[in-house]
Design an enzyme around this catalytic site. Structure first.
Site, mmCIF file in Angstrom:
data_model
loop_
_atom_site.group_PDB
_atom_site.id
_atom_site.type_symbol
_atom_site.label_atom_id
_atom_site.label_comp_id
_atom_site.label_asym_id
_atom_site.label_seq_id
_atom_site.Cartn_x
_atom_site.Cartn_y
_atom_site.Cartn_z
ATOM 1 N NE ARG A 291 -3.049 2.514 4.758
ATOM 2 C CZ ARG A 291 -3.074 1.804 5.981
ATOM 3 N NH1 ARG A 291 -2.759 2.836 6.845
ATOM 4 N NH2 ARG A 291 -3.909 1.132 6.225
ATOM 5 C CB CYS B 177 -11.346 -17.846 11.877
ATOM 6 S SG CYS B 177 -11.093 -18.852 13.624
ATOM 7 C CD GLU C 139 -2.864 -1.128 2.304
ATOM 8 O OE1 GLU C 139 -2.896 -0.303 3.207
ATOM 9 O OE2 GLU C 139 -3.923 -2.009 2.292
ATOM 10 C CB CYS D 38 -7.211 -13.504 8.830
ATOM 11 S SG CYS D 38 -6.375 -12.096 9.579
ATOM 12 C CG HIS D 39 -8.158 -17.980 7.838
ATOM 13 N ND1 HIS D 39 -7.312 -18.457 7.249
ATOM 14 C CD2 HIS D 39 -7.439 -17.706 9.291
ATOM 15 C CE1 HIS D 39 -6.033 -18.376 7.949
ATOM 16 N NE2 HIS D 39 -6.391 -18.034 9.354
ATOM 17 C CG ASP E 252 -15.228 0.177 10.750
ATOM 18 O OD1 ASP E 252 -14.276 0.969 11.166
ATOM 19 O OD2 ASP E 252 -14.686 -0.471 9.879
ATOM 20 C CG ASN F 189 -13.517 2.378 13.816
ATOM 21 O OD1 ASN F 189 -12.682 2.272 13.199
ATOM 22 N ND2 ASN F 189 -13.927 1.131 14.576
ATOM 23 C CE LYS G 107 -13.288 2.418 6.936
ATOM 24 N NZ LYS G 107 -13.322 1.436 7.988
HETATM 25 O O1 LIG Z 1 -9.798 1.090 13.396
HETATM 26 C C1 LIG Z 1 -8.695 1.103 13.213
HETATM 27 O O2 LIG Z 1 -7.675 1.341 14.217
HETATM 28 C C2 LIG Z 1 -8.243 0.644 11.896
HETATM 29 C C3 LIG Z 1 -6.939 0.564 11.355
HETATM 30 C C4 LIG Z 1 -6.832 0.153 9.888
HETATM 31 C C5 LIG Z 1 -5.140 0.063 9.566
HETATM 32 O O3 LIG Z 1 -4.394 0.348 10.516
HETATM 33 O O4 LIG Z 1 -4.853 -0.719 8.473
HETATM 34 C C6 LIG Z 1 -7.783 -0.063 9.167
HETATM 35 C C7 LIG Z 1 -9.133 0.040 9.946
HETATM 36 N N1 LIG Z 1 -9.154 0.543 10.828
HETATM 37 C C8 LIG Z 1 -10.286 0.053 8.782
HETATM 38 O O5 LIG Z 1 -11.315 0.319 9.346
HETATM 39 C C9 LIG Z 1 -10.193 -0.072 7.580
HETATM 40 O O6 LIG Z 1 -11.228 -0.188 6.959
HETATM 41 C C10 LIG Z 1 -8.745 -0.462 7.162
HETATM 42 C C11 LIG Z 1 -8.496 -1.020 5.770
HETATM 43 C C12 LIG Z 1 -7.071 -0.903 5.742
HETATM 44 C C13 LIG Z 1 -6.356 -1.606 4.606
HETATM 45 O O7 LIG Z 1 -5.085 -1.223 4.800
HETATM 46 O O8 LIG Z 1 -6.618 -1.984 3.615
HETATM 47 N N2 LIG Z 1 -6.703 -0.612 6.944
HETATM 48 C C14 LIG Z 1 -7.799 -0.328 7.791
HETATM 49 CA CA LIG Z 2 -11.614 0.552 11.651
#
Ligand SMILES: O=C(O)c1cc(C(=O)O)c2c(n1)C(=O)C(=O)c1cc(C(=O)O)[nH]c1-2
Ligand SMILES: [Ca+2]
Length: 724
Positions: A143, A642, A91, A645-646, A335, A285, A362
């Site tokens: 990032r 789970c 990213e 991630c999965h 969120d 959020n 968002k």
């Molecule tokens: O609430 C948080 O602390 C937090 C952290 C992150 C992050 O650090 O990547 C994301 C999000 N929320 C989030 O809501 C989100 O949609 C998101 C997408 C991504 C990504 O890298 O694709 N990170 C995050």
């Molecule tokens: Ca979030």
């Protein structure tokens, strides 16, 4: 179902494949001086370099370079590329200084190259422990970097801030910015203002309390820390802005043994106005999402605006002093972060010259604020939404009461969903066109309040919602129907008229960040594994490159010895890739991750290697013999611990293990050794023994076996549909 498992070569040890090589070109900075405040303030006039995350403090991501333009972009070709040694989400925005390019990758690694030839100069691996992945809501991403003096700064997923010598990649200092006993992570790029390195963190899905902090660029010492949400113990000695915030919460929930931190993480965007001396931070959020649990009123339903969740806050970069805030989503429960990219620009609105701040958070509204005062100027939907019908003249959303699930206690299908109408993927602003280019999308979600919810800060999401509510049934017709409601758009938004001037539709929602250039071009990669250039004025597609992999990162442009380049990190990942049903991702064909840095110039003649053979593995689960009760119990734990991630309903996404195909699925002891005992910890699969006992873990296995059998029955038909 399109069930494909990709066998990709994963390169280790920084192995590189290079395109062509040219002679090393000379220094851009006379005398090789370091980065100074003057250079960062006047970055816009230094078109050769890309010295900070958004190129300028205004974060416009506009490169004035015009050698590559509407007339000749058809001749753009790959000039060099570098294969990366990670295959998770990529990213980052590269930085370019002095003819050298610096970039971070997944797992918070850093690499330096000769920007013209691609010759690798150095790389640095902070050795983030694999099990840190379990604290990351949305992939092991990073990032980018910040530069100051002769140093580069970046955050690591496990919460360290590291200073490297830009010339050699040697560590100058390293400091811990978070409490590692909690689920804090750092994914965002730092910014540097007047010798202070400013960095936030993430973790609001798990239960942390958000803040942003500043560190001395020379010593690494913490200068100040600004919390975005109250602690719950505020008194008259607390900072006034936190006392004011505490008034908007039921602070009882924030204290005590079952307390969770309230959220409000600053995990991505910042911008700075040097004249006003204001640093703008985007706040995330609530934690948990469901306000009925986060801040209940007397009747037990959600109550209060819960400042400074979902807000843009202006602070003094020297001291961390609060100046103003604007809350995009009062009492956030979906969120809906306001961590999305912040862009500063000046423009005439209703006959008046305004200094504005723009954001497409968002929640689906595009906001134009006065950046000196925080005054709301205008806000209109840039994507489909149903949670509000508009914004009133005070800048407060007019809510749709049916979507207020913390009040109704009932499930509701809400648009945008938790990934928003726009996520972290940076926008770009073209000052000549006065257009903001938004990588937008539409993807709704069923928010279903979880009955009798209790936090578990050891493992898993803490959001107060039933995460199984969006699981798709093993029915291809329904799956395709849901797919049909999801799409992506590149929207060219006129911030004065508050409407789209043009837009381009993408088949998938999760597309790349943007770059606008003085050559009248807009560059964007996408989920469909291509990297494209569009006419900034009309949206006509002018050029396309087959990238072999999903592209989510934003491109940059720079020049070395008078020659213009465009660079982008390629590699599929992030929240949609990890947390979304693989069946939905497959809409556009399963998305591979082949992580690479790609660099283009006019007449570039490098070629990527052949696309690797992608092997499909048929489903071959053991027979499902567990009781319906065990399967249901396993399903509930699967959803909470789970699925992010999965994949929901065990339908794995493209690059994390699809558990329906796991070799451990047929063996109770092997399964327990992984999920309970943590034998794969170093790979990123931590032990869940603090949250799930052996019986729970076995029930999860029973659930996955059950799901694999359901999907096996669909397989023949699915292949045909999904490969269309
Ligand atoms: O609430 C948080 O602390 C937090 C952290 C992150 C992050 O650090 O990547 C994301 C999000 N929320 C989030 O809501 C989100 O949609 C998101 C997408 C991504 C990504 O890298 O694709 N990170 C995050
Ligand atoms: Ca979030």
């Amino acid at each position: 179902m399109a069930i494909m498992k990709w066998a990709l070569p994963i390169l280790v040890g920084g192995a590189l494949a290079l395109g062509s090589c040219e002679e090393m070109l000379g220094d851009q900075f006379a005398g090789g001086e370091g980065i100074t405040q003057t250079m960062l303030v006047s970055a816009d006039s230094d078109s050769a370099n890309w010295m900070s995350h958004g190129r300028t403090y205004s974060e416009q991501r506009f490169s004035p370079l015009d050698q590559i333009n509407v007339g000749n972009v058809g001749d753009l070709g790959l000039h060099w590329f570098a294969d990366l040694d990670t295959a998770r989400g990529q990213e980052a925005t590269p930085l370019v200084m002095d003819g050298k390019l610096y970039v971070t990758t997944a797992w918070s690694k850093v690499k330096a190259f000769d920007a013209a030839t691609g010759e690798p100069l150095w790389d640095y691996d902070p050795q983030v422990p694999g099990e840190t992945a379990v604290k990351a809501c949305c992939d092991t991403v990073n990032r980018g970097l910040a530069a100051w003096g002769d140093s580069l700064f970046f955050g690591t997923l496990d919460g360290r801030l590291v200073a490297l010598d830009r010339g050699t990649g040697e560590v100058q200092w390293e400091t811990l910015t978070v409490d590692q006993s909690q689920s804090y992570t750092v994914t965002g790029a730092p910014r540097v203002i007047n010798g202070k390195v400013i960095i936030g963190n993430g973790g609001a899905e798990f239960g942390v309390r958000g803040y942003v902090a500043a560190y001395d660029a020379e010593s690494g010492e913490e200068a100040w820390r600004f919390y975005t949400v109250p602690e719950g113990t505020e008194n008259e000695e607390s900072p006034e802005y936190l006392q004011a915030a505490a008034e908007t919460w039921n602070t009882q929930v924030l204290v005590g043994s079952d307390a969770i931190g309230g959220g409000g993480t600053v995990w991505d965007s910042m911008a700075y106005d040097p004249e006003l001396d204001l640093l703008y931070i985007g706040v995330g959020n609530g934690s948990p999402w469901n306000r009925a649990y986060r801040s209940p009123g007397v009747d037990g339903t959600g109550e209060g605006d819960n400042l400074y969740l979902s807000s843009i806050v202006a602070i003094r970069p020297d001291t961390g002093e609060y100046v103003w805030h604007y809350q995009t989503t009062p009492g956030e429960t979906w969120d809906y972060t306001a961590t999305q990219h912040i862009v500063l620009a000046d423009m005439e609105i209703e006959g008046e010259q305004r200094q504005v701040l723009m954001q497409a958070p968002k929640n689906g509204f595009f906001y134009v604020l006065d950046r000196a005062t925080g005054e709301f100027i205008s806000g209109e939907p840039y994507t489909g939404l149903n949670w509000a019908t508009g914004i009133d003249e005070n800048g407060r959303p007019i809510e749709n009461p049916e979507t207020r699930i913390d009040k109704t206690g009932k499930p509701a299908l809400v648009l945008p969903g938790p990934l928003g109408g726009h996520n972290w993927h940076p926008m770009a602003y073209h000052p000549g066109e006065n257009l903001v280019y938004i990588p937008a999308f539409e993807a709704g979600w069923i928010y279903s309040p979880q009955a009798n919810w209790k936090p578990d800060t050891a493992r898993g999401f803490n959001i107060g919602m039933d995460m199984a509510a969006n699981d798709l049934p093993p029915d291809l017709g329904i799956r395709r129907q849901v797919e049909g409601t999801i799409k992506g758009m590149l929207v060219a938004w006129d911030p004065v008229a508050q409407e789209a001037r043009w837009s381009v539709e993408h088949p998938g929602p999760w597309n790349g960040g943007l770059l606008a250039t003085g050559g009248g071009l807009v560059f964007q990669g996408n989920q469909s594994s291509t990297f494209k250039a569009y006419d900034a004025a009309s949206g006509s597609e002018l050029w396309s490159f087959a990238a072999q992999t999903g592209v989510v990162a934003p491109p940059i442009s720079y020049s070395v010895n008078g020659e213009q380049y465009v660079a982008v990190l390629a590699g599929w990942g992030g929240a949609f890739a990890t947390s979304t049903d693989g069946g939905l991702i497959d809409k556009d064909g399963a998305v591979p991750n082949i992580s690479r840095l790609l660099v283009f110039k006019l007449g570039g003649e490098a070629a990527l290697p052949e696309m690797p053979e992608l092997a499909a593995m048929p489903l071959d689960p053991p027979a499902s013999r567990a009781s319906a009760q065990t399967i249901a119990a396993g399903g509930a734990d699967y959803a909470r611990y789970c699925a992010v991630c999965h994949g929901p309903a065990a339908v794995g996404a493209s690059y994390l293990p699809d558990l329906r195909r796991s070799g451990a699925l047929g063996n109770r002891a092997t399964w327990a050794s992984i999920v309970h005992d943590g034998v794969l910890t170093a790979n990123g699969m931590a032990s869940f023994s603090d949250s799930l006992d052996k019986e729970d873990v076995e029930a999860v296995r029973a659930y996955v076996i059950h799901r694999a059998n359901e999907d096996k029955a669909l397989e023949g038909a699915a292949d045909k549909v999904a490969r269309r």
